[in-house]
Design an enzyme around this catalytic site. Structure first.
Site, PDB file in Angstrom:
ATOM      1  N   ASP A 131       0.848  -1.192   0.000  1.00  0.00           N
ATOM      2  CA  ASP A 131       0.000   0.000   0.000  1.00  0.00           C
ATOM      3  C   ASP A 131       0.884   1.241   0.000  1.00  0.00           C
ATOM      4  OD1 ASP A 131      -2.466   1.284  -0.033  1.00  0.00           O
ATOM      5  OD2 ASP A 131      -2.526   1.485   2.135  1.00  0.00           O
ATOM      6  N   TYR A 133       1.094   5.709  -0.547  1.00  0.00           N
ATOM      7  CA  TYR A 133       0.555   6.892   0.148  1.00  0.00           C
ATOM      8  C   TYR A 133       0.690   8.093  -0.779  1.00  0.00           C
ATOM      9  CZ  TYR A 133      -0.332   9.453   4.584  1.00  0.00           C
ATOM     10  OH  TYR A 133      -0.859  10.203   5.613  1.00  0.00           O
ATOM     11  N   HIS A 138      -4.695  13.789   0.838  1.00  0.00           N
ATOM     12  CA  HIS A 138      -5.003  12.919   1.976  1.00  0.00           C
ATOM     13  C   HIS A 138      -3.863  12.944   2.982  1.00  0.00           C
ATOM     14  CE1 HIS A 138      -6.321   9.434   4.295  1.00  0.00           C
ATOM     15  NE2 HIS A 138      -5.117   8.911   4.120  1.00  0.00           N
ATOM     16  N   ARG A 147      -0.142  16.219  13.249  1.00  0.00           N
ATOM     17  CA  ARG A 147       0.992  17.147  13.370  1.00  0.00           C
ATOM     18  C   ARG A 147       0.576  18.498  12.780  1.00  0.00           C
ATOM     19  NH1 ARG A 147       2.682  12.580  10.990  1.00  0.00           N
ATOM     20  NH2 ARG A 147       2.668  13.638   8.969  1.00  0.00           N
ATOM     21  N   GLU A 203     -11.115   3.621   2.949  1.00  0.00           N
ATOM     22  CA  GLU A 203     -10.129   4.401   2.198  1.00  0.00           C
ATOM     23  C   GLU A 203     -10.338   4.154   0.708  1.00  0.00           C
ATOM     24  OE1 GLU A 203      -6.368   5.119   5.166  1.00  0.00           O
ATOM     25  OE2 GLU A 203      -6.180   3.513   3.682  1.00  0.00           O
ATOM     26  N   GLU A 205      -9.180   3.963  -2.855  1.00  0.00           N
ATOM     27  CA  GLU A 205      -7.901   3.796  -3.541  1.00  0.00           C
ATOM     28  C   GLU A 205      -8.109   3.128  -4.898  1.00  0.00           C
ATOM     29  OE1 GLU A 205      -4.675   2.158  -1.322  1.00  0.00           O
ATOM     30  OE2 GLU A 205      -5.558   2.629   0.633  1.00  0.00           O
ATOM     31  N   ASP A 237      -9.080   0.042   1.418  1.00  0.00           N
ATOM     32  CA  ASP A 237      -8.210  -0.447   2.493  1.00  0.00           C
ATOM     33  C   ASP A 237      -8.824  -0.016   3.826  1.00  0.00           C
ATOM     34  OD1 ASP A 237      -6.008  -1.962   3.187  1.00  0.00           O
ATOM     35  OD2 ASP A 237      -4.705  -0.232   3.394  1.00  0.00           O
ATOM     36  N   ARG A 241      -9.163   3.598  12.785  1.00  0.00           N
ATOM     37  CA  ARG A 241      -8.347   4.777  13.080  1.00  0.00           C
ATOM     38  C   ARG A 241      -7.894   4.843  14.536  1.00  0.00           C
ATOM     39  NH1 ARG A 241      -6.766   6.067   8.045  1.00  0.00           N
ATOM     40  NH2 ARG A 241      -8.516   6.627   6.683  1.00  0.00           N
ATOM     41  N   GLN A 244      -5.032   2.503  14.795  1.00  0.00           N
ATOM     42  CA  GLN A 244      -3.914   3.078  14.049  1.00  0.00           C
ATOM     43  C   GLN A 244      -3.204   4.169  14.847  1.00  0.00           C
ATOM     44  OE1 GLN A 244      -5.121   4.584  10.236  1.00  0.00           O
ATOM     45  NE2 GLN A 244      -3.089   5.297   9.673  1.00  0.00           N
ATOM     46  N   TYR A 248       0.746   3.102  15.314  1.00  0.00           N
ATOM     47  CA  TYR A 248       1.469   3.368  14.062  1.00  0.00           C
ATOM     48  C   TYR A 248       2.894   3.851  14.262  1.00  0.00           C
ATOM     49  CZ  TYR A 248       1.314   8.525  13.964  1.00  0.00           C
ATOM     50  OH  TYR A 248       1.508   9.857  14.214  1.00  0.00           O
ATOM     51  N   LYS A 257      -5.083  -2.125   9.804  1.00  0.00           N
ATOM     52  CA  LYS A 257      -5.374  -2.259   8.371  1.00  0.00           C
ATOM     53  C   LYS A 257      -5.343  -3.691   7.858  1.00  0.00           C
ATOM     54  CE  LYS A 257      -3.809   2.331   6.936  1.00  0.00           C
ATOM     55  NZ  LYS A 257      -4.971   2.756   6.159  1.00  0.00           N
ATOM     56  N   THR A 261      -8.875  -5.964   3.151  1.00  0.00           N
ATOM     57  CA  THR A 261      -8.763  -5.033   2.029  1.00  0.00           C
ATOM     58  C   THR A 261      -9.698  -5.536   0.943  1.00  0.00           C
ATOM     59  OG1 THR A 261      -6.454  -4.515   2.537  1.00  0.00           O
ATOM     60  CG2 THR A 261      -7.221  -4.011   0.314  1.00  0.00           C
ATOM     61  N   THR A 363      -4.947   6.426  -0.152  1.00  0.00           N
ATOM     62  CA  THR A 363      -6.221   7.139  -0.239  1.00  0.00           C
ATOM     63  C   THR A 363      -6.134   8.310  -1.202  1.00  0.00           C
ATOM     64  OG1 THR A 363      -6.608   6.542   2.055  1.00  0.00           O
ATOM     65  CG2 THR A 363      -8.035   8.232   1.123  1.00  0.00           C
ATOM     66  N   GLU A 377     -11.189  12.294   7.113  1.00  0.00           N
ATOM     67  CA  GLU A 377     -11.055  13.637   6.559  1.00  0.00           C
ATOM     68  C   GLU A 377     -12.398  14.362   6.528  1.00  0.00           C
ATOM     69  OE1 GLU A 377      -8.165  13.536   2.966  1.00  0.00           O
ATOM     70  OE2 GLU A 377      -8.906  11.490   3.242  1.00  0.00           O
TER      71      GLU A 377
END
Length: 430
Positions: A131, A133, A138, A147, A203, A205, A237, A241, A244, A248, A257, A261, A363, A377
């Site tokens: 997978d 990114y 996203h 962050r 997600e 994708e 996917d 959350r 995660q 993560y 995850k 899928t 995503t 989101e």
């Protein structure tokens, strides 16, 4: 007769005699995606989507090149997808003849099976699933939640970021989504707890199917990467959350995850999508150029694929309400890195890709709110729930919710090419 012209990858001026295969459908004669299907009491076998039907390939084996028959009678497509692009192209040209020329109708028509009468299966034995990114909007949106002062890490614009997922839990559209369990730590808690995810998400994708592989230790040059891509599908996917957020760091997502899928069943070929290729969007001023090994020479790395996600709840279905559209966007405006760049980077250290390997783009969200590819989101991490026509609200997915992904290519002067659907309904944790 009309068909492939020398050096071309798409068909021209062809009309199929198959009912429902006219331009405007997901599966006109210009598409011809491959898949694996079965009918009650019979074995899995390869078929081609045409209109509302599946063309049973073993049933017309005598009308196909003898050299193709073994690969096109197997219960998976790995052997066929490993063939050269020239073979794939010749096969598409032959199918075009069979499905447009009335002389073949009496022989071919009995091999057509209604899609509603068949069960679809994974098209390949998936040796590995990776997978990426590459959806920059996203990545920025999610990064901003974790962050706020530094949403996009500095390596993002230099290297296509990816991680290896769990191939054994990839399933075809329609597989139920059993709510996963795992460790979660609410911000106010002193220690984590174990239980069902409270922040289950989807997600949006694209999936990239690998055709011809490369040897261990060998790289794939950027200008040859497209020849290693057998086709595309939709990919969801599913993501927990809350799991995660706790797990993560430092190694990335794991239980959040790898529980499931989902993919759409049809492999839409690169040739079918050729009319919808375009240049990648120019990089914003100040962004670095790709390093030389990732610089594409053909200038047509983006795919103009329209994407849509809808949601229904148990109440909505019982009340006969229309699905709620969560997002509409396009892949070309969402992807910072192209499919060819993904494949080249994946193999750049000598990693051996194999026929039937699956790659997710990550995503795909656009820059506008109506094109966001996940509930995380859309709801701003749960702070802004959406309201549905039933009066219900959602920040994340509840048991009984059903997510449907759709994709298609459409442009004036070109025939619509569809991907079909990728559907999953959430069930309570076991």
């Amino acid at each position: 007769m009309a068909g492939f012209s020398e050096g071309e990858t798409t068909m021209t001026d062809v009309v199929s005699w198959v009912d429902g295969a006219q331009p405007g459908s997901d599966f006109p004669i210009e598409n011809l995606p491959l898949g694996i299907f079965s009918t009650p009491g019979e074995q899995r076998r390869p078929g081609v989507a045409i209109g509302n039907y599946i063309l049973d390939l073993p049933a017309i084996a005598d009308l196909l090149d003898e050299d193709w028959r073994d690969d096109l009678s197997m219960p998976v497509l790995n052997g066929w997808l490993a063939r050269r692009p020239q073979d794939q192209r010749a096969f598409r040209a032959r199918l075009t003849q069979l499905l447009s020329d009335e002389r073949y109708r009496a022989d071919v028509e009995p091999a057509l099976i209604g899609q509603s009468e068949a069960d679809m299966h994974l098209p390949c034995i998936i040796g590995d699933y990776t997978d990426f990114y590459v959806g920059i909007h996203h990545a920025t949106n999610v990064g901003r939640q974790f962050r706020p002062d530094n949403p996009l890490l500095p390596n993002y614009k230099y290297v296509p970021i990816g991680y290896h997922g769990r191939a054994s839990s990839v399933r075809v559209s329609g597989e139920p989504v059993v709510r996963p369990k795992g460790q979660r730590k609410p911000p106010e808690a002193e220690a984590p707890e174990y239980g069902p995810s409270r922040r289950l998400d989807y997600e949006l994708e694209l999936g990239i199917w690998i055709g011809r592989g490369n040897g261990l230790g060998d790289a794939i040059a950027i200008d040859e990467a497209d020849e290693h891509i057998a086709g595309y599908c939709l990919l969801n996917d599913w993501s927990a959350r809350d799991l995660q957020a706790w797990e993560y760091q430092p190694l990335g997502p794991f239980l959040a995850k790898n529980f499931l899928t989902s993919i759409s069943p049809w492999v839409v070929s690169s040739d079918a999508l050729a009319p919808f290729r375009k240049a990648m969007p120019p990089r914003p001023e100040g962004d670095p150029e790709p390093l030389p090994y990732l610089q594409e020479g053909n200038g047509a790395g983006a795919l103009e694929i329209q994407l849509e996600v809808t949601l229904t709840t148990e109440r909505m279905r019982s009340e006969g309400l229309q699905p709620h559209v969560l997002s509409r966007g396009s892949a070309d405006s969402a992807m910072y890195w192209s499919a060819a760049q993904i494949v080249t980077h994946h193999a750049s250290n000598g990693c051996n890709l194999q026929p039937g390997d699956l790659i997710g783009t990550g995503t795909l969200s656009t820059s506008s709110d109506d094109g966001l590819g996940s509930l995380m989101e859309i709801s701003r991490g749960g702070k802004q729930p959406i309201t549905l026509a039933s009066g219900e609200s959602r920040s994340f997915l509840e048991d009984g919710d059903e997510i449907t992904l759709r994709a298609w290519c459409e442009r004036e002067g070109e025939v619509r090419i569809g991907f079909g659907e990728c559907v999953g309904r959430v069930l309570a944790a076991r």
